[in-house]
Design a protein around this motif. Sequence first.
Motif, short mmCIF file in Angstrom:
data_model
loop_
_atom_site.label_atom_id
_atom_site.label_comp_id
_atom_site.label_asym_id
_atom_site.label_seq_id
_atom_site.Cartn_x
_atom_site.Cartn_y
_atom_site.Cartn_z
N GLY A 1 0.80 -1.21 0.00
CA GLY A 1 0.00 0.00 0.00
C GLY A 1 0.84 1.27 0.00
N THR A 2 1.89 1.29 0.82
CA THR A 2 2.75 2.49 0.85
C THR A 2 3.57 2.61 -0.43
N ALA A 3 3.98 1.49 -1.01
CA ALA A 3 4.72 1.53 -2.28
C ALA A 3 3.83 2.08 -3.39
N ALA A 4 2.51 1.80 -3.28
CA ALA A 4 1.56 2.31 -4.27
C ALA A 4 1.18 3.77 -4.00
N GLY A 5 1.71 4.34 -2.91
CA GLY A 5 1.45 5.74 -2.60
C GLY A 5 0.11 6.00 -1.95
N ALA A 6 -0.55 4.94 -1.44
CA ALA A 6 -1.85 5.14 -0.79
C ALA A 6 -1.70 6.01 0.44
N TRP A 7 -0.60 5.86 1.16
CA TRP A 7 -0.24 6.72 2.28
C TRP A 7 1.25 6.56 2.50
N ILE A 8 1.86 7.47 3.23
CA ILE A 8 3.29 7.38 3.50
C ILE A 8 3.56 7.74 4.96
N TYR A 9 4.63 7.15 5.49
CA TYR A 9 5.09 7.48 6.83
C TYR A 9 6.15 8.57 6.73
N PRO A 10 6.41 9.27 7.83
CA PRO A 10 7.43 10.33 7.79
C PRO A 10 8.77 9.85 7.25
N SER A 11 9.15 8.62 7.54
CA SER A 11 10.43 8.09 7.07
C SER A 11 10.45 7.86 5.56
N GLN A 12 9.27 7.90 4.92
CA GLN A 12 9.18 7.65 3.49
C GLN A 12 9.00 8.93 2.67
N THR A 13 9.10 10.07 3.33
CA THR A 13 8.87 11.35 2.66
C THR A 13 9.85 11.57 1.51
N ASP A 14 11.11 11.20 1.71
CA ASP A 14 12.14 11.41 0.69
C ASP A 14 12.27 10.24 -0.27
N GLY A 15 11.42 9.27 -0.15
CA GLY A 15 11.48 8.10 -1.03
C GLY A 15 11.01 6.87 -0.27
N TRP A 16 10.39 5.94 -1.02
CA TRP A 16 9.83 4.78 -0.36
C TRP A 16 10.91 3.88 0.23
N GLU A 17 10.64 3.37 1.39
CA GLU A 17 11.48 2.36 2.02
C GLU A 17 10.58 1.39 2.77
N LEU A 18 11.13 0.24 3.08
CA LEU A 18 10.36 -0.80 3.76
C LEU A 18 9.81 -0.27 5.08
N VAL A 19 8.55 -0.56 5.35
CA VAL A 19 7.94 -0.16 6.62
C VAL A 19 8.66 -0.87 7.76
#
Length: 294
Positions: free
Chosen positions: A243-261
């Motif tokens: 879901g986060t990789a699809a951009g449905a929502w993001i965590y603060p740690s993913q603001t600069d680019g997706w990373e594993l939750v």
Amino acid sequence: MAERSRRAFTPLEERIDAWAHDRLERLSSGGRMRTALLEFVVFVLKQAWACVFGAAMLALLVAARLWYPDDAALARSDALVLAAVGIQALMLAFRLESGRELWVILLFHVVGTVMEIFKTAVGSWQYGGEGLLWIGGVPLYTGFMYAAVGSYMVRVFRLFDLRFDRYPPRWATAILATAIYVNFFAHHYLPDARWVLLALVVLLYLRCTMHFRNHRARGWRRMPILAAFAGVAFFIWVAENIGTAAGAWIYPSQTDGWELVSAAKLVSWFLLMIISVVLVTFVYRPRGRDGAAR
């Protein structure tokens, strides 16, 4: 008692169950390895069917990310809400889900949405884009992601005819589930009690064993219920990464680019799943191997 469980199936689940019975019976004399392999396949297929609502939601999120036009008149988030409502309506119309179960799913939908509104307000995560079908900073399709967990739980109860040894008192599980839910809000202002709550979950369910069967005519299998909880929490975490990789929502740690939750989220999902388990037990009361309600 087996007949009562069978009548609780939806029409499609009746066909799945009949198919499983036919295949298992035909190959019952085909050798232990072959029979075990087929029973595992039936188990996986039933698990996949239990996840159908969640899988459909994930497919929608990924499809919207890959193919939905950015300049469409209808915002992406609004399109996801309408599509999720459509899936739910189709499942009811085609009797893929019972009205009795819908109440639990709707309740978990509300429980999840309330928490989403709070969590986005305090910056735990955020949603991008814009649209009309939002409450605060939360698009309304998010509630369907929580509902998917509830949908899975109620289906598993039916499909595998779950029974339990030494299931804890429901009043105790309800109190613990309430404490878990409150902590999701309170830990922003008070010391986080998640590890204490996790320990209480372990103590409460430690002696409980879950019994299941792939078909009413096959033998019972068993496993510690805590192992089942951990397995479900892991797969929810996997879905969260999709879901986060699809951009449905993001965590603060993913603001600069997706990373594993973070794997630490597994504890959060484990605790949140306990809430859904408790809600489901007030629709399907836990039963022992003898079929008596506990």
